[in-house]
Design a protein around this motif. Structure first.
Motif, PDB file in Angstrom:
ATOM      1  N   ALA A   1       0.845  -1.316  -0.039  1.00 41.25           N
ATOM      2  CA  ALA A   1       0.055  -0.220  -0.069  1.00 41.25           C
ATOM      3  C   ALA A   1       0.954   1.184  -0.174  1.00 41.25           C
ATOM      4  CB  ALA A   1      -0.964   0.101   1.237  1.00 41.25           C
ATOM      5  N   GLY A   2       2.056   1.208   0.933  1.00 41.82           N
ATOM      6  CA  GLY A   2       3.054   2.125   0.681  1.00 41.82           C
ATOM      7  C   GLY A   2       3.577   2.384  -0.637  1.00 41.82           C
ATOM      8  N   SER A   3       3.830   1.397  -1.183  1.00 45.24           N
ATOM      9  CA  SER A   3       4.655   1.572  -2.703  1.00 45.24           C
ATOM     10  C   SER A   3       3.521   1.746  -3.568  1.00 45.24           C
ATOM     11  CB  SER A   3       4.993  -0.006  -2.822  1.00 45.24           C
ATOM     12  OG  SER A   3       5.880  -0.437  -2.088  1.00 45.24           O
ATOM     13  N   LEU A   4       2.254   1.642  -3.420  1.00 44.74           N
ATOM     14  CA  LEU A   4       1.257   2.115  -4.557  1.00 44.74           C
ATOM     15  C   LEU A   4       0.962   3.796  -4.227  1.00 44.74           C
ATOM     16  CD1 LEU A   4      -1.034  -0.780  -4.483  1.00 44.74           C
ATOM     17  CD2 LEU A   4       0.330  -0.110  -6.440  1.00 44.74           C
ATOM     18  N   THR A   5       1.227   3.959  -3.018  1.00 47.01           N
ATOM     19  CA  THR A   5       1.173   5.469  -2.634  1.00 47.01           C
ATOM     20  C   THR A   5       2.170   6.302  -3.503  1.00 47.01           C
ATOM     21  OG1 THR A   5       0.047   4.939  -0.689  1.00 47.01           O
ATOM     22  CG2 THR A   5       1.179   7.205  -1.071  1.00 47.01           C
ATOM     23  N   VAL A   6       3.449   5.851  -3.263  1.00 46.74           N
ATOM     24  CA  VAL A   6       4.683   6.444  -4.066  1.00 46.74           C
ATOM     25  C   VAL A   6       4.424   6.509  -5.434  1.00 46.74           C
ATOM     26  CG1 VAL A   6       7.025   6.312  -4.370  1.00 46.74           C
ATOM     27  CG2 VAL A   6       6.343   5.927  -2.218  1.00 46.74           C
ATOM     28  N   ALA A   7       3.908   5.303  -5.993  1.00 45.78           N
ATOM     29  CA  ALA A   7       3.539   4.931  -7.418  1.00 45.78           C
ATOM     30  C   ALA A   7       2.512   6.074  -8.003  1.00 45.78           C
ATOM     31  CB  ALA A   7       3.260   3.716  -7.835  1.00 45.78           C
ATOM     32  N   PHE A   8       1.537   6.217  -7.224  1.00 45.85           N
ATOM     33  CA  PHE A   8       0.425   7.180  -7.567  1.00 45.85           C
ATOM     34  C   PHE A   8       0.784   8.569  -7.566  1.00 45.85           C
ATOM     35  CE2 PHE A   8      -2.905  10.106  -5.940  1.00 45.85           C
ATOM     36  CZ  PHE A   8      -3.834   9.764  -6.905  1.00 45.85           C
TER      37      PHE A   8
ATOM     38  N   GLY B   1       9.348  14.823 -15.949  1.00 46.81           N
ATOM     39  CA  GLY B   1       7.877  14.152 -16.113  1.00 46.81           C
ATOM     40  C   GLY B   1       8.028  12.866 -16.549  1.00 46.81           C
ATOM     41  N   TRP B   2       8.919  12.711 -17.800  1.00 43.60           N
ATOM     42  CA  TRP B   2       8.792  11.418 -17.984  1.00 43.60           C
ATOM     43  C   TRP B   2       9.589  10.116 -16.897  1.00 43.60           C
ATOM     44  CZ3 TRP B   2       6.350   9.192 -21.852  1.00 43.60           C
ATOM     45  CH2 TRP B   2       5.715   9.786 -23.057  1.00 43.60           C
ATOM     46  N   LEU B   3      10.663  10.767 -16.432  1.00 44.40           N
ATOM     47  CA  LEU B   3      11.233   9.823 -15.232  1.00 44.40           C
ATOM     48  C   LEU B   3      10.087   9.535 -14.262  1.00 44.40           C
ATOM     49  CD1 LEU B   3      14.723  11.338 -15.163  1.00 44.40           C
ATOM     50  CD2 LEU B   3      14.225   9.379 -16.133  1.00 44.40           C
ATOM     51  N   ALA B   4       9.563  10.499 -13.789  1.00 45.43           N
ATOM     52  CA  ALA B   4       8.476  10.285 -12.863  1.00 45.43           C
ATOM     53  C   ALA B   4       7.289   9.209 -13.606  1.00 45.43           C
ATOM     54  CB  ALA B   4       7.821  11.577 -12.496  1.00 45.43           C
ATOM     55  N   LEU B   5       6.767   9.517 -14.587  1.00 44.03           N
ATOM     56  CA  LEU B   5       5.853   8.614 -14.850  1.00 44.03           C
ATOM     57  C   LEU B   5       6.230   7.384 -15.151  1.00 44.03           C
ATOM     58  CD1 LEU B   5       2.989   8.459 -16.363  1.00 44.03           C
ATOM     59  CD2 LEU B   5       3.890   8.793 -18.421  1.00 44.03           C
ATOM     60  N   VAL B   6       7.623   6.970 -15.604  1.00 47.07           N
ATOM     61  CA  VAL B   6       8.069   5.738 -15.706  1.00 47.07           C
ATOM     62  C   VAL B   6       8.214   5.145 -14.292  1.00 47.07           C
ATOM     63  CG1 VAL B   6      10.141   4.357 -16.264  1.00 47.07           C
ATOM     64  CG2 VAL B   6       9.316   5.971 -17.977  1.00 47.07           C
ATOM     65  N   LYS B   7       8.883   5.944 -13.369  1.00 45.67           N
ATOM     66  CA  LYS B   7       8.946   5.334 -11.842  1.00 45.67           C
ATOM     67  C   LYS B   7       7.766   4.985 -11.243  1.00 45.67           C
ATOM     68  CE  LYS B   7      10.349   7.163  -7.436  1.00 45.67           C
ATOM     69  NZ  LYS B   7      10.806   8.237  -6.470  1.00 45.67           N
ATOM     70  N   GLY B   8       6.720   5.604 -11.596  1.00 43.18           N
ATOM     71  CA  GLY B   8       5.457   5.386 -11.011  1.00 43.18           C
ATOM     72  C   GLY B   8       5.036   4.349 -11.551  1.00 43.18           C
ATOM     73  N   GLY B   9       5.024   4.085 -12.833  1.00 43.10           N
ATOM     74  CA  GLY B   9       4.503   2.694 -13.606  1.00 43.10           C
ATOM     75  C   GLY B   9       5.229   1.656 -13.019  1.00 43.10           C
ATOM     76  N   VAL B  10       6.458   1.604 -13.109  1.00 40.65           N
ATOM     77  CA  VAL B  10       7.284   0.511 -12.579  1.00 40.65           C
ATOM     78  C   VAL B  10       7.006   0.269 -11.162  1.00 40.65           C
ATOM     79  CG1 VAL B  10       9.794  -0.295 -11.847  1.00 40.65           C
ATOM     80  CG2 VAL B  10       9.300   0.629 -14.135  1.00 40.65           C
TER      81      VAL B  10
ATOM     82  N   ALA C   1       4.332   0.871  -9.283  1.00 36.76           N
ATOM     83  CA  ALA C   1       3.050   0.355  -9.386  1.00 36.76           C
ATOM     84  C   ALA C   1       2.846  -1.086  -9.791  1.00 36.76           C
ATOM     85  CB  ALA C   1       1.861   1.128 -10.385  1.00 36.76           C
ATOM     86  N   LEU C   2       3.490  -1.436 -10.921  1.00 39.69           N
ATOM     87  CA  LEU C   2       3.624  -2.940 -11.337  1.00 39.69           C
ATOM     88  C   LEU C   2       4.637  -3.791 -10.416  1.00 39.69           C
ATOM     89  CD1 LEU C   2       3.795  -2.247 -15.176  1.00 39.69           C
ATOM     90  CD2 LEU C   2       1.811  -3.207 -13.738  1.00 39.69           C
ATOM     91  N   MET C   3       5.544  -3.222  -9.684  1.00 40.65           N
ATOM     92  CA  MET C   3       6.563  -3.943  -9.028  1.00 40.65           C
ATOM     93  C   MET C   3       6.770  -3.300  -7.683  1.00 40.65           C
ATOM     94  SD  MET C   3       9.011  -5.478 -12.002  1.00 40.65           S
ATOM     95  CE  MET C   3       9.856  -3.829 -12.343  1.00 40.65           C
TER      96      MET C   3
ATOM     97  N   GLN D   1       9.748  -0.604  -2.473  1.00 40.18           N
ATOM     98  CA  GLN D   1      10.183  -0.970  -0.924  1.00 40.18           C
ATOM     99  C   GLN D   1      11.845  -0.949  -0.970  1.00 40.18           C
ATOM    100  OE1 GLN D   1       8.554  -1.563   1.996  1.00 40.18           O
ATOM    101  NE2 GLN D   1       6.713  -0.945   0.798  1.00 40.18           N
ATOM    102  N   LYS D   2      12.512  -1.109  -1.986  1.00 39.69           N
ATOM    103  CA  LYS D   2      13.689  -1.102  -2.185  1.00 39.69           C
ATOM    104  C   LYS D   2      14.187   0.235  -2.201  1.00 39.69           C
ATOM    105  CE  LYS D   2      14.997  -5.727  -3.726  1.00 39.69           C
ATOM    106  NZ  LYS D   2      15.615  -6.387  -4.945  1.00 39.69           N
ATOM    107  N   GLY D   3      13.664   1.135  -2.965  1.00 41.78           N
ATOM    108  CA  GLY D   3      13.668   2.510  -3.101  1.00 41.78           C
ATOM    109  C   GLY D   3      13.857   3.223  -1.746  1.00 41.78           C
TER     110      GLY D   3
END
Length: 130
Positions: A43-50, A77-86, A88-90, A95-97
């Motif tokens: 849930a915390g990971s998804l918060t960061v992703a969102f 913007g592109w880096l943030a979008l990719v980070k969030g997508g990754v 959200a999927l992983m 958690q490692k970040g």
């Protein structure tokens, strides 16, 4: 379109400056925030992703500029979008970040804050015609 591009630059720059200054002045609070998110697991990971996907998709949608100073914001913007997508999927990667962030001392938080605020100032200065 130029007015919208400038508005995005001003909006994001103000947020980057505030975030950077907060990192400089309140590194312990940021550490506590990351500890809280990490304690929530996926849930915390998804918060960061969102959060990352939110700002990233906003920038990508309304500020896809590839030239000069504005490129800094587009790349962010592109880096943030990719980070969030990754993340959200992983969620394990998020958690490692967060673990990496928790290993940083206050000095690194402050250095990061200076960098984030400086990027905000540079883009804002450009947006306002300076």
């Amino acid at each position: 379109m130029e007015d919208l591009t400038r508005a995005v630059e001003v909006f994001v720059s103000i947020n980057l400056i505030a975030l950077g200054v907060s990192y400089v002045l309140r590194p312990a609070d940021w550490r506590a925030f990351i500890e809280h998110l990490q304690s929530k697991g996926a849930a915390g990971s998804l918060t960061v992703a969102f959060l990352a996907m939110g700002i990233g998709s906003f920038i990508v949608a309304f500020h896809n500029v590839w030239g000069g100073v504005p490129t800094i914001l587009t790349v962010y913007g592109w880096l943030a979008l990719v980070k969030g997508g990754v993340y959200a999927l992983m969620p394990g990667l998020a958690q490692k970040g967060m673990e990496t962030a928790l290993g940083m001392g206050a000095g690194l938080w402050r250095a990061g804050g200076v960098l984030v605020a400086a990027i905000g100032v540079i883009v804002l200065q450009h947006a306002l015609g300076g």
